[in-house]
Scaffold this motif. Structure first.
Motif, mmCIF file in Angstrom:
data_model
loop_
_atom_site.group_PDB
_atom_site.id
_atom_site.type_symbol
_atom_site.label_atom_id
_atom_site.label_comp_id
_atom_site.label_asym_id
_atom_site.label_seq_id
_atom_site.Cartn_x
_atom_site.Cartn_y
_atom_site.Cartn_z
ATOM 1 N N CYS A 206 0.842 -1.209 0.000
ATOM 2 C CA CYS A 206 0.000 0.000 0.000
ATOM 3 C C CYS A 206 0.875 1.257 0.000
ATOM 4 O O CYS A 206 0.610 2.228 -0.714
ATOM 5 C CB CYS A 206 -0.923 0.011 1.224
ATOM 6 N N ILE A 211 -1.341 3.818 -1.821
ATOM 7 C CA ILE A 211 -2.730 3.585 -1.387
ATOM 8 C C ILE A 211 -2.818 4.032 0.062
ATOM 9 O O ILE A 211 -2.125 3.487 0.931
ATOM 10 C CB ILE A 211 -3.113 2.092 -1.514
ATOM 11 N N LYS A 311 -5.700 -7.101 -4.571
ATOM 12 C CA LYS A 311 -6.756 -6.834 -5.546
ATOM 13 C C LYS A 311 -8.023 -6.350 -4.832
ATOM 14 O O LYS A 311 -8.672 -5.382 -5.255
ATOM 15 C CB LYS A 311 -7.054 -8.105 -6.358
ATOM 16 N N ASN A 314 -7.477 -2.794 -3.335
ATOM 17 C CA ASN A 314 -7.637 -1.772 -4.380
ATOM 18 C C ASN A 314 -9.116 -1.488 -4.648
ATOM 19 O O ASN A 314 -9.525 -0.333 -4.799
ATOM 20 C CB ASN A 314 -6.960 -2.244 -5.673
ATOM 21 N N GLU A 315 -9.910 -2.540 -4.696
ATOM 22 C CA GLU A 315 -11.349 -2.389 -4.927
ATOM 23 C C GLU A 315 -12.006 -1.634 -3.771
ATOM 24 O O GLU A 315 -12.806 -0.721 -3.977
ATOM 25 C CB GLU A 315 -11.986 -3.780 -5.075
ATOM 26 N N ASP A 317 -10.526 0.363 -1.601
ATOM 27 C CA ASP A 317 -10.031 1.743 -1.590
ATOM 28 C C ASP A 317 -10.853 2.613 -2.537
ATOM 29 O O ASP A 317 -11.242 3.740 -2.206
ATOM 30 C CB ASP A 317 -8.555 1.750 -1.980
ATOM 31 N N SER A 318 -11.156 2.064 -3.690
ATOM 32 C CA SER A 318 -11.978 2.785 -4.666
ATOM 33 C C SER A 318 -13.392 2.991 -4.144
ATOM 34 O O SER A 318 -13.973 4.074 -4.279
ATOM 35 C CB SER A 318 -12.003 1.995 -5.987
ATOM 36 N N ASP A 319 -13.964 1.944 -3.510
ATOM 37 C CA ASP A 319 -15.316 2.054 -2.945
ATOM 38 C C ASP A 319 -15.379 3.127 -1.861
ATOM 39 O O ASP A 319 -16.335 3.900 -1.788
ATOM 40 C CB ASP A 319 -15.752 0.712 -2.341
ATOM 41 N N LYS A 321 -13.396 5.730 -1.490
ATOM 42 C CA LYS A 321 -13.250 7.067 -2.088
ATOM 43 C C LYS A 321 -14.547 7.534 -2.730
ATOM 44 O O LYS A 321 -14.860 8.722 -2.737
ATOM 45 C CB LYS A 321 -12.125 7.053 -3.130
ATOM 46 N N ASN A 322 -15.311 6.581 -3.253
ATOM 47 C CA ASN A 322 -16.592 6.920 -3.891
ATOM 48 C C ASN A 322 -17.767 6.830 -2.923
ATOM 49 O O ASN A 322 -18.921 6.977 -3.326
ATOM 50 C CB ASN A 322 -16.848 5.987 -5.088
ATOM 51 N N SER A 324 -19.040 4.230 -1.558
ATOM 52 C CA SER A 324 -19.955 3.131 -1.884
ATOM 53 C C SER A 324 -19.448 1.866 -1.206
ATOM 54 O O SER A 324 -18.309 1.783 -0.752
ATOM 55 C CB SER A 324 -20.027 2.913 -3.392
#
Length: 351
Positions: A206, A211, A311, A314-315, A317-319, A321-322, A324
């Motif tokens: 990370c 990340i 993997k 990363n998913e 982290d994206s959730d 930030k959004n 969700s």
């Protein structure tokens, strides 16, 4: 049912240290104390002045406690302890429940497995916390019931100032908080049971990939077979001191979960993990290894596979930030009715 409370003896590890079984026992006693007179036998490695501990080897007191109880509920994890309590309860003609919180067959001898199976078949009721455990035994007298009982958040101890300050510093710098825990650092299948090693490796990646996730790992008891210092050295070697907080004392993990964004369960074997269900209960993102079936809503990674874990991170982290993939309001939190758990005990014990 009568006006006199029946005496329920609960045998197993009592906190501290805090682990899945000891926390379950603590909450179970809170749930049942209005309906039963609770008698306690502690199996924790930490002796407590006000609580009888089996490690005192005072077998006269042990027999007295079993003798005066109406029903014995055994939470012991070791087959010899289960055998001791089973034989004592049988001799004294006591009604019994055994809860099996986890069962790892690898490494067990034929004699150990035979003794366990014999005990389970001769016990009035065996509670298994997951379907996977039930598949290991040919039992008729069992019930599958996960061990999660909701915490009373008002009664949980607040986090120490040192941890609070560290968490706040990371949040102020835009980091998401990922937390994990171990009752103690042990080995299973010649690997780190709780996956502290893979958590440190994930933190290293990370950092390299920028990340922004900071890790907190709680080790409640440092008497396990793995040395905490080895991990402290690894954290220092990777220069992760500012991003990986390794805490070596027992705390209220649920108080930490409340402040975290991600709950990580990287164990290489499991029952029905309290850590996972607490995270989901509080509306957090939960990542867990695929060693057992996990509750709905859990992000799954392949056991001991760092690439698979990264993997998912990363998913997640994206959730995050959004905004969700995470429950954000009190009304969204999963509901749990503890009265069903209480009714089960009342019906079984008093009938």
């Amino acid at each position: 049912m009568g006006s006199q409370k029946r005496k329920l003896l609960i045998i197993g590890p009592y906190p501290p240290p805090f682990g899945g079984v000891s926390v379950h026992i603590k909450r179970l006693i809170t749930l049942l104390s209005a309906n039963f007179e609770i008698i306690k036998i502690d199996e924790s490695p930490h002796l407590k002045p006000t609580l009888f501990n089996l490690r005192s080897f005072n077998f006269l007191t042990y027999f007295k406690l079993v003798s005066k109880s109406n029903i014995i509920h055994i939470h012991s994890g070791h087959y010899l302890l289960r055998l001791l309590h089973f034989c004592t309860a049988k001799i004294l003609n006591k009604k019994m429940i055994i809860t099996v919180h986890a069962y790892e067959e690898k490494g067990k001898t034929f004699i150990e497995k035979y003794i366990d199976l014999f005990i389970f078949k001769q016990t009035g009721l065996v509670i298994l916390v997951s379907e996977e455990i039930s598949q290991k035994f040919n039992l008729k007298n069992f019930l599958i019931k996960n061990a999660f009982l909701p915490p009373n958040l008002q009664e949980e101890e607040p986090l120490q100032l040192t941890i609070n300050n560290w968490l706040q510093d990371k949040k102020d710098k835009g980091y998401f908080i990922c937390c994990s825990n171990a009752s103690r650092l042990d080995i299973c299948n010649n690997e780190d049971l709780y996956g502290l090693d893979i958590c440190i490796e994930a933190a290293k990646l990370c950092k390299e990939k920028n990340i922004k996730i900071a890790f907190v790992f709680i080790v409640s008891d440092t008497t396990g077979r793995l040395s905490v210092k080895l991990y402290e050295d690894l954290i220092q070697k990777y220069n992760l001191g500012n991003l990986f907080f390794l805490h070596k004392f027992s705390i209220s993990f649920i108080s930490l979960v409340k402040q975290a964004d991600i709950i990580l369960r990287a164990t290489n074997t499991d029952g029905d993990a309290l850590t996972v269900r607490e995270g989901l209960f509080l509306g957090k993102i939960v990542i867990a290894s695929d060693v057992v079936k996990r509750p709905a809503g859990t992000y799954i990674f392949k056991n001991r596979d760092l690439n698979s874990l990264m993997k998912v991170i990363n998913e997640v982290d994206s959730d995050l930030k959004n905004n969700s993939g995470i429950l954000t309001t009190a009304t969204d939190l999963p509901q749990f009715n503890a009265s069903n758990y209480k009714d089960f005990y009342l019906n079984y014990v008093y009938n």
